[in-house]
Design an enzyme around this catalytic site. Structure first.
Site, short mmCIF file in Angstrom:
data_model
loop_
_atom_site.label_atom_id
_atom_site.label_comp_id
_atom_site.label_asym_id
_atom_site.label_seq_id
_atom_site.Cartn_x
_atom_site.Cartn_y
_atom_site.Cartn_z
N LEU A 37 -50.28 65.64 -59.64
CA LEU A 37 -51.72 65.47 -59.46
C LEU A 37 -52.44 65.69 -60.79
O LEU A 37 -51.85 66.19 -61.75
CB LEU A 37 -52.23 66.46 -58.42
N GLY A 114 -52.43 53.75 -52.73
CA GLY A 114 -53.42 53.51 -51.69
C GLY A 114 -54.11 52.16 -51.86
O GLY A 114 -54.40 51.76 -52.99
N GLY A 179 -61.31 53.62 -84.26
CA GLY A 179 -61.74 54.90 -84.81
C GLY A 179 -62.63 55.65 -83.84
O GLY A 179 -63.64 56.24 -84.23
N LEU A 317 -65.38 60.27 -69.33
CA LEU A 317 -65.11 61.67 -69.66
C LEU A 317 -64.76 62.44 -68.39
O LEU A 317 -65.34 62.18 -67.32
CB LEU A 317 -66.35 62.31 -70.30
N HIS A 442 -74.38 88.29 -84.24
CA HIS A 442 -73.99 88.08 -85.64
C HIS A 442 -72.68 88.78 -85.91
O HIS A 442 -72.50 89.93 -85.48
CB HIS A 442 -75.07 88.65 -86.57
C1 LIG Z 1 -55.51 60.77 -74.82
C2 LIG Z 1 -56.74 61.06 -74.00
C3 LIG Z 1 -57.48 62.21 -74.26
C4 LIG Z 1 -58.61 62.49 -73.52
N1 LIG Z 1 -59.30 63.63 -73.80
C5 LIG Z 1 -60.41 63.91 -73.10
C6 LIG Z 1 -61.13 65.12 -73.35
O1 LIG Z 1 -60.75 65.92 -74.20
N2 LIG Z 1 -62.24 65.36 -72.62
C7 LIG Z 1 -62.68 64.48 -71.66
O2 LIG Z 1 -63.71 64.75 -71.03
N3 LIG Z 1 -62.02 63.35 -71.40
C8 LIG Z 1 -60.89 63.04 -72.08
N4 LIG Z 1 -60.20 61.90 -71.80
C9 LIG Z 1 -60.73 61.01 -70.74
C10 LIG Z 1 -60.37 61.55 -69.33
O3 LIG Z 1 -58.97 61.66 -69.24
C11 LIG Z 1 -60.91 60.63 -68.26
O4 LIG Z 1 -62.28 60.43 -68.46
C12 LIG Z 1 -60.70 61.23 -66.88
O5 LIG Z 1 -59.33 61.46 -66.63
C13 LIG Z 1 -61.26 60.33 -65.80
O6 LIG Z 1 -61.05 60.90 -64.56
P1 LIG Z 1 -60.95 60.04 -63.24
O7 LIG Z 1 -60.81 61.04 -62.12
O8 LIG Z 1 -62.04 59.07 -63.17
O9 LIG Z 1 -59.62 59.18 -63.38
P2 LIG Z 1 -58.10 59.50 -63.85
O10 LIG Z 1 -57.98 60.82 -64.47
O11 LIG Z 1 -57.68 58.31 -64.60
O12 LIG Z 1 -57.34 59.57 -62.48
C14 LIG Z 1 -57.16 58.47 -61.65
C15 LIG Z 1 -55.95 58.71 -60.78
O13 LIG Z 1 -55.91 57.72 -59.75
C16 LIG Z 1 -54.56 57.34 -59.53
N5 LIG Z 1 -54.59 56.02 -58.88
C17 LIG Z 1 -55.10 54.87 -59.40
N6 LIG Z 1 -55.02 53.87 -58.48
C18 LIG Z 1 -54.43 54.42 -57.39
C19 LIG Z 1 -54.09 53.91 -56.11
N7 LIG Z 1 -54.38 52.65 -55.77
N8 LIG Z 1 -53.49 54.73 -55.23
C20 LIG Z 1 -53.23 56.03 -55.56
N9 LIG Z 1 -53.55 56.57 -56.74
C21 LIG Z 1 -54.16 55.78 -57.64
C22 LIG Z 1 -53.97 57.34 -60.93
O14 LIG Z 1 -52.57 57.43 -60.87
C23 LIG Z 1 -54.62 58.58 -61.53
O15 LIG Z 1 -53.84 59.72 -61.31
C24 LIG Z 1 -59.04 61.60 -72.50
C25 LIG Z 1 -58.30 60.45 -72.22
C26 LIG Z 1 -57.16 60.18 -72.95
C27 LIG Z 1 -56.37 58.95 -72.63
#
Ligand SMILES: Cc1cc2nc3c(=O)[nH]c(=O)nc-3n(C[C@H](O)[C@H](O)[C@H](O)COP(=O)(O)OP(=O)(O)OC[C@H]3O[C@@H](n4cnc5c(N)ncnc54)[C@H](O)[C@@H]3O)c2cc1C
Length: 464
Positions: A37, A114, A179, A317, A442
């Protein structure tokens, strides 16, 4: 089985929504296609990248700072395999923690893919297939890295952030295309570990979503660390030739540039992920960029189906996704939650860190809003001198008439933690003078915020 709420996707948006809904008394199901998860953030994003950033920063400090602190030791050797496995352990502890939270909150977790059968019916395809019914559903399926058709992604030499967190060796020369936040963070990891890092960016500035001054300052600091930058440069092709990657691009003068390295990280953005979810078939509309369309309550075009996080508009984010998860759970519960999107902070975990909230100077200029600006460099902070973190500054923008803080932009040590002061100040609509009249311990890095507020209030910084 019938649920009050089903959440598809267990990232920070999905699992937080599930917990809040369970707290509010709903019977909740959470569906995740992977075995662990936590989504992108916990598995291949925020957490593993920070684990590697911390390890590489410790190494960098040992090699470049110890002697100046009067610590004489042989430079540590890098055991890269151990560094990667420690990162894996941090990820495991964190994702196991989410599984524990699901149990604690009596949320039924289904591992499988799903997809919608109809508005209230969801099919889960995993080790065994299941059908569940749900009154309401939240789509929290997140995002995937953008791929470009002219780039040969072999995931070995030409890689996305996911592979960059799992490399078997430290690149000799890492070419980073893009970048933005992810490129600069992962570029920093490998630059600190000794790789040559070349960034190729199409725009004329780094982290273009932030205040222009932040991009310029981080470019200056990273250059000192050995980064090479090719801004205003358009990549035309990326090819793998044996153990070499060849990037061909066109620079701002229209001249062809060829860059050769052993790895190429492509970090040009992420796209919303709704593949095979069957959205359109049940009437859930997507916009022209593939994002799920939502109204002001984060409800999709189908009544009772909501969407949050990276799969909808707005900053990609983790903390934005979390706020939206809480918002939807409380909205379904009949409450009237609110999110101030302007006050979602953005952070880049380079060292020094870059953090920003509110309006940028360019936004204020474009909207013709009269503003004042005050800044304070860390070079003038006693705390920063003690830790030898003198690069960077705090910049505060406030309304010219009312002095209300409109934006705070920090590049400096622990900027990611310090930006919360700006968020609190702006949520309570504080003036720059309000902050400058509050005692800051401080010596702390956060005194630079007070000093920048003094500078914005009336050019009254005390220590400069
Ligand atoms: C290298 C990297 C570094 C990052 N660092 C930061 C940071 O420092 N701070 C920050 O705020 N953000 C960071 N981010 C961005 C952050 O990871 C995302 O904004 C965040 O995870 C989004 O959350 P979410 O719940 O929308 O989706 P996600 O975290 O992408 O989760 C979606 C989940 O849904 C699952 N899923 C998709 N479709 C299905 C389906 N049909 N059935 C079942 N499961 C499904 C996927 O497997 C996944 O586990 C980073 C991203 C990357 C790639």
């Amino acid at each position: 089985m019938t649920y009050d709420l089903t959440v598809i996707g267990s990232g920070p948006g999905g699992y937080i929504a599930a917990i809040r809904a369970a707290q509010l008394g709903m019977k909740v199901a959470l569906i995740e296609k992977y075995n662990t998860l936590g989504g992108t953030c916990l598995n291949v994003g925020c957490i593993p990248s920070k684990a590697l950033l911390d390890s590489s920063e410790l190494y960098h400090q040992a090699v470049h700072r110890f002697a100046e602190h009067g610590l004489e030791a042989e430079a540590p050797k890098i055991n890269f395999g151990k560094m990667i496995s420690r990162k894996g352990e941090v990820v495991k502890q964190t994702t196991d923690g989410i599984a524990f939270l699901m149990k604690k909150n009596k949320i039924d977790v289904y591992h499988g893919f799903g997809s919608f059968v109809d508005k209230n019916t969801i099919k889960i395809e995993g080790e065994e297939s299941k059908i569940i019914n749900s009154q309401k559903t939240i789509i929290a399926t997140g995002s995937k890295p953008v791929m470009l058709p002219f780039i040969e992604f072999d995931k070995k030499r030409v890689i996305t952030s996911t592979e960059a967190l799992e490399l078997k060796e430290i690149p000799k020369h890492l070419i980073v295309i893009g970048g933005g936040v992810i490129g600069l963070e992962l570029g920093s990891v490998y630059a600190r570990l000794g790789a040559e890092v070349t960034v190729v960016e199409y725009a004329d500035a780094l982290i273009p979503t932030m205040d222009v001054s932040m991009g310029k300052e981080i470019q200056r600091v990273l250059k000192k660390e050995g980064f090479k930058f090719n801004l205003k440069t358009k990549v035309d092709s990326v090819k793998v030739e044996g153990e070499e990657v060849v990037v061909k691009a066109t620079d701002k003068k229209g001249k062809e540039v060829e860059i050769k390295g052993d790895y190429c990280l492509v970090s040009i953005g992420r796209r919303p992920y709704t593949d095979k979810l069957n959205c359109e078939a049940i009437g859930v509309k997507l916009d022209d960029r593939g994002r799920v369309e939502v109204d002001e309550h984060l409800q999709t075009s189908v009544d009772g189906i909501y969407a949050i996080g990276d799969v909808v508009k707005g900053a990609m984010l983790a903390h934005k996704a979390e706020e939206e998860g809480v918002f939807v759970a409380e909205h379904i519960n009949g409450q009237k939650p609110h999110i101030n999107y302007k006050l979602i902070p953005g952070v880049v975990y380079t060292w020094p860190e870059v953090a920003s909230v509110g309006y940028t100077e360019q936004e204020l200029k474009e909207s013709k809003r009269a503003y004042k600006s005050g800044s304070f460099p860390f070079r003038a902070s006693g705390r920063a001198r003690a830790s030898m973190d003198i690069d960077g500054l705090v910049k505060v923008l406030s309304d010219k008439e009312t002095d209300e803080i409109l934006g705070m932009h920090i590049i400096g040590p622990r900027a990611a933690d310090m930006i919360s002061e700006g968020v609190v100040a702006m949520e309570y609509r504080a003036s720059a003078e309000d902050i400058s009249r509050m005692s800051h311990a401080h010596p702390t890095y956060s005194e630079a915020i007070k000093e920048a507020c003094l500078a914005a209030t009336g050019d009254r910084a005390l220590n400069m």
